[in-house]
Design a protein around this motif. Structure first.
Motif, PDB file in Angstrom:
ATOM      1  N   VAL A 119       0.799  -1.059   0.201  1.00  0.00           N
ATOM      2  CA  VAL A 119       0.019   0.045   0.026  1.00  0.00           C
ATOM      3  C   VAL A 119       0.852   1.198   0.073  1.00  0.00           C
ATOM      4  N   ASP A 120       1.550   1.466  -1.191  1.00  0.00           N
ATOM      5  CA  ASP A 120       2.348   2.631  -1.542  1.00  0.00           C
ATOM      6  C   ASP A 120       1.703   3.868  -1.307  1.00  0.00           C
ATOM      7  N   LEU A 121       1.351   4.432  -0.276  1.00  0.00           N
ATOM      8  CA  LEU A 121       0.125   5.589  -0.201  1.00  0.00           C
ATOM      9  C   LEU A 121       0.716   6.961  -0.997  1.00  0.00           C
ATOM     10  N   PRO A 122       1.938   7.271  -1.055  1.00  0.00           N
ATOM     11  CA  PRO A 122       2.445   8.516  -1.874  1.00  0.00           C
ATOM     12  C   PRO A 122       2.284   8.330  -3.481  1.00  0.00           C
ATOM     13  N   ARG A 123       2.437   7.000  -3.596  1.00  0.00           N
ATOM     14  CA  ARG A 123       2.176   6.785  -5.044  1.00  0.00           C
ATOM     15  C   ARG A 123       0.749   6.752  -5.603  1.00  0.00           C
ATOM     16  N   ILE A 124      -0.155   6.215  -4.648  1.00  0.00           N
ATOM     17  CA  ILE A 124      -1.554   6.171  -4.798  1.00  0.00           C
ATOM     18  C   ILE A 124      -1.940   7.396  -4.773  1.00  0.00           C
ATOM     19  N   ALA A 125      -1.593   8.314  -4.051  1.00  0.00           N
ATOM     20  CA  ALA A 125      -2.035   9.632  -3.962  1.00  0.00           C
ATOM     21  C   ALA A 125      -1.467  10.283  -5.178  1.00  0.00           C
ATOM     22  N   TYR A 126      -0.292  10.293  -5.570  1.00  0.00           N
ATOM     23  CA  TYR A 126       0.275  11.002  -6.637  1.00  0.00           C
ATOM     24  C   TYR A 126      -0.793  10.618  -8.109  1.00  0.00           C
ATOM     25  N   ALA A 127      -0.959   9.314  -8.166  1.00  0.00           N
ATOM     26  CA  ALA A 127      -1.643   8.852  -9.326  1.00  0.00           C
ATOM     27  C   ALA A 127      -3.122   9.379  -9.543  1.00  0.00           C
ATOM     28  N   ASP A 128      -3.669   9.579  -8.360  1.00  0.00           N
ATOM     29  CA  ASP A 128      -5.201   9.821  -8.305  1.00  0.00           C
ATOM     30  C   ASP A 128      -5.190  11.383  -8.499  1.00  0.00           C
ATOM     31  N   LEU A 129      -4.120  12.202  -7.967  1.00  0.00           N
ATOM     32  CA  LEU A 129      -4.430  13.651  -8.093  1.00  0.00           C
ATOM     33  C   LEU A 129      -3.833  14.088  -9.528  1.00  0.00           C
ATOM     34  N   VAL A 130      -3.220  13.301 -10.232  1.00  0.00           N
ATOM     35  CA  VAL A 130      -2.750  13.588 -11.640  1.00  0.00           C
ATOM     36  C   VAL A 130      -3.778  13.018 -12.584  1.00  0.00           C
ATOM     37  N   GLY A 131      -4.769  12.446 -12.218  1.00  0.00           N
ATOM     38  CA  GLY A 131      -5.883  11.733 -13.153  1.00  0.00           C
ATOM     39  C   GLY A 131      -5.669  10.380 -13.595  1.00  0.00           C
ATOM     40  N   ARG A 132      -4.774   9.702 -12.826  1.00  0.00           N
ATOM     41  CA  ARG A 132      -4.650   8.166 -13.219  1.00  0.00           C
ATOM     42  C   ARG A 132      -4.904   7.378 -12.002  1.00  0.00           C
ATOM     43  N   THR A 133      -6.415   7.326 -11.611  1.00  0.00           N
ATOM     44  CA  THR A 133      -6.604   6.906 -10.541  1.00  0.00           C
ATOM     45  C   THR A 133      -6.369   5.372 -10.567  1.00  0.00           C
ATOM     46  N   PRO A 134      -5.679   4.723  -9.722  1.00  0.00           N
ATOM     47  CA  PRO A 134      -5.181   3.325  -9.546  1.00  0.00           C
ATOM     48  C   PRO A 134      -6.676   2.471  -8.901  1.00  0.00           C
ATOM     49  N   GLU A 135      -6.470   1.119  -9.243  1.00  0.00           N
ATOM     50  CA  GLU A 135      -7.433   0.454  -8.606  1.00  0.00           C
ATOM     51  C   GLU A 135      -7.246   0.244  -7.128  1.00  0.00           C
ATOM     52  N   PRO A 136      -8.194   0.135  -6.294  1.00  0.00           N
ATOM     53  CA  PRO A 136      -7.805   0.087  -4.924  1.00  0.00           C
ATOM     54  C   PRO A 136      -7.117  -1.061  -4.398  1.00  0.00           C
ATOM     55  N   VAL A 137      -6.442  -1.082  -3.467  1.00  0.00           N
ATOM     56  CA  VAL A 137      -5.379  -1.968  -2.953  1.00  0.00           C
ATOM     57  C   VAL A 137      -5.696  -2.221  -1.498  1.00  0.00           C
ATOM     58  N   LEU A 138      -5.545  -3.481  -0.980  1.00  0.00           N
ATOM     59  CA  LEU A 138      -5.381  -3.698   0.615  1.00  0.00           C
ATOM     60  C   LEU A 138      -3.878  -4.051   0.689  1.00  0.00           C
ATOM     61  N   MET A 139      -3.490  -4.485   2.031  1.00  0.00           N
ATOM     62  CA  MET A 139      -2.121  -4.546   2.516  1.00  0.00           C
ATOM     63  C   MET A 139      -2.169  -6.197   2.344  1.00  0.00           C
ATOM     64  N   ASN A 140      -0.690  -6.558   2.024  1.00  0.00           N
ATOM     65  CA  ASN A 140      -0.131  -7.678   2.124  1.00  0.00           C
ATOM     66  C   ASN A 140       0.910  -7.652   3.267  1.00  0.00           C
ATOM     67  N   GLY A 141       1.577  -8.753   3.462  1.00  0.00           N
ATOM     68  CA  GLY A 141       2.635  -8.823   4.493  1.00  0.00           C
ATOM     69  C   GLY A 141       2.460  -8.477   5.879  1.00  0.00           C
ATOM     70  N   GLU A 142       1.222  -9.092   6.254  1.00  0.00           N
ATOM     71  CA  GLU A 142       0.838  -9.269   7.789  1.00  0.00           C
ATOM     72  C   GLU A 142       2.101  -9.816   8.551  1.00  0.00           C
ATOM     73  N   GLY A 143       2.300  -8.938   9.616  1.00  0.00           N
ATOM     74  CA  GLY A 143       3.476  -9.442  10.541  1.00  0.00           C
ATOM     75  C   GLY A 143       4.846  -8.912  10.167  1.00  0.00           C
ATOM     76  N   LYS A 144       4.949  -8.337   9.067  1.00  0.00           N
ATOM     77  CA  LYS A 144       6.038  -7.529   8.666  1.00  0.00           C
ATOM     78  C   LYS A 144       6.368  -6.484   9.759  1.00  0.00           C
ATOM     79  N   ARG A 145       7.515  -6.038  10.016  1.00  0.00           N
ATOM     80  CA  ARG A 145       7.945  -4.969  10.882  1.00  0.00           C
ATOM     81  C   ARG A 145       8.585  -3.882  10.282  1.00  0.00           C
ATOM     82  N   TRP A 146       8.564  -2.636  10.994  1.00  0.00           N
ATOM     83  CA  TRP A 146       9.407  -1.374  10.537  1.00  0.00           C
ATOM     84  C   TRP A 146       9.974  -1.042  11.713  1.00  0.00           C
ATOM     85  N   ALA A 147      11.336  -0.515  11.861  1.00  0.00           N
ATOM     86  CA  ALA A 147      12.068  -0.090  12.692  1.00  0.00           C
ATOM     87  C   ALA A 147      13.174   1.150  12.230  1.00  0.00           C
ATOM     88  N   ILE A 148      13.294   2.245  13.352  1.00  0.00           N
ATOM     89  CA  ILE A 148      14.461   2.902  13.062  1.00  0.00           C
ATOM     90  C   ILE A 148      15.577   2.234  14.060  1.00  0.00           C
TER      91      ILE A 148
END
Length: 378
Positions: A308-337
């Motif tokens: 779910v790459d939200l910046p890319r989704i937002a950019y595409a929608d705002l420039v008139g190239r609205t993408p198909e809806p997506v839901l996340m995959n990768g449950e359990g994946k982590r992010w850390a500093i």
């Protein structure tokens, strides 16, 4: 300093899109993640900040631009954004977001946020709670005292500890470098209320639970209200603990939280990017609203890693190239500093995404590592 100044050449892939994206306030990992998401898609990215040391300026995907400081020189900051010309703009903090939204009619920008008439209400913590109640979303017990004595009485009624939080969180956070005051005694409540009085303080129950009871729903909604991307996750660790920012996060789909978030956004007639944070109350299992952030949040890079790459989704929608809806995959994946100055390392079991280190964009990591090492020697 000029209103806007290019401060260095950039090594990036050739642009595949006509309209540049401008990521505003790139000093830390929120802005860096947005730069990388957009740059990897072949979009020309302008990294805008008032600090030459901003971490995002080091990314190979960004063209660095020095702008005026939004807090110290708001008029010159708006002029800096005007000088960008026609761009899709991604403010990563509320102060810059609000200034841009208030001057949309005078700027050539497309933004993943609604007009100021709606955004102003969303930015009010009191309006968030009121709208949540109307939409059937659970909230912590909250009082709105008019004087110090009423704040003390509210804390006595709810039981200590409590939080003293601002309605105007932008000014409060800039002044105190925190989101709320945690009060263990009635005297602390009185002191916190007096200090925060100009920001419309409220007294709120402290919902019990550790950092790992804080759940996030991140999304992008099209103008017609359709969710084009939804991410769900929870914090595992904050810095500092209790009331801080995410140090470690985990992707986990929680339907109740997602449903509550979408009801709340639709009640505001909201469109664009947002993060809604809930705390799961162990006393009744309900997800209680903590806050709405109408922008990208610190660990949105995990959403991108889960499809779910939200910046890319937002950019595409705002420039008139609205993408198909997506839901996340990768449950359990982590992010850390993983590494932070003055903090112990936060290595995670794989698969996990580091907020700074990236093979295709190594310079920000080198700069960050040098800062961590310098801090250790100091």
């Amino acid at each position: 300093m000029p209103l806007l100044g290019r401060i260095g050449a950039m090594d990036r892939p050739a642009a595949e899109h006509d309209l540049p994206a401008a990521v505003v306030d790139v000093g830390w990992v929120n802005g860096l993640a947005a730069i990388r998401s957009l740059g990897r898609a072949g979009i020309r990215v302008l990294a805008v900040d008032h600090r030459p040391s901003a971490l995002g300026f080091r990314s190979r995907y960004a063209e660095p631009f020095l702008a005026a400081d939004a807090h110290a020189e708001p008029t010159r900051f708006v002029a800096s954004i005007r000088a960008l010309g026609e761009v899709v703009v991604f403010p990563t903090h509320d102060g810059q977001l609000n200034l841009i939204a208030q001057h949309l009619g005078d700027l050539q920008v497309l933004g993943p946020f609604p007009d100021w008439e709606i955004l102003e209400r969303v930015q009010s913590k009191r309006a968030q709670l009121d709208q949540a109640v109307a939409a059937g979303v659970d909230v912590p017990q909250t009082h709105y005292p008019r004087i110090v004595a009423e704040a003390r009485s509210a804390a006595e009624e709810m039981g200590l500890p409590v939080l003293v939080k601002p309605e105007d969180h932008v000014g409060f956070k800039h002044r105190f470098r925190r989101q709320a005051f945690r009060c263990e005694t009635l005297d602390e409540v009185e002191d916190a209320y007096a200090r925060a009085e100009e920001f419309g303080p409220m007294v709120q129950e402290l919902v019990p639970g550790g950092d790992d009871t804080l759940y996030t729903v991140g999304s992008y909604l099209a103008r017609d209200g359709r969710p084009l991307g939804i991410f769900s996750g929870r914090k595992l660790r904050q810095t500092p603990p209790g009331i801080g920012t995410c140090r470690v996060g985990e992707a986990v789909w929680v339907q109740d939280a997602v449903d509550a978030a979408l009801r709340l956004l639709q009640a505001f007639d909201y469109f664009g990017l947002s993060q809604i944070e809930f705390r799961r109350d162990p006393r009744d299992g309900k997800f209680k609203l903590m806050e709405i952030n109408p922008r990208l949040w610190q660990w949105h890079g995990l959403a991108a890693a889960c499809g779910v790459d939200l910046p890319r989704i937002a950019y595409a929608d705002l420039v008139g190239r609205t993408p198909e809806p997506v839901l996340m995959n990768g449950e359990g994946k982590r992010w850390a500093i993983t590494l932070m100055p003055g903090e112990s390392p936060a290595f995670q079991r794989p698969p996990y995404v580091d907020a700074v280190f990236a093979r295709d964009d190594p310079k920000p990591a080198a700069v960050h590592l040098a800062r961590v090492v310098r801090s250790a020697f100091r």
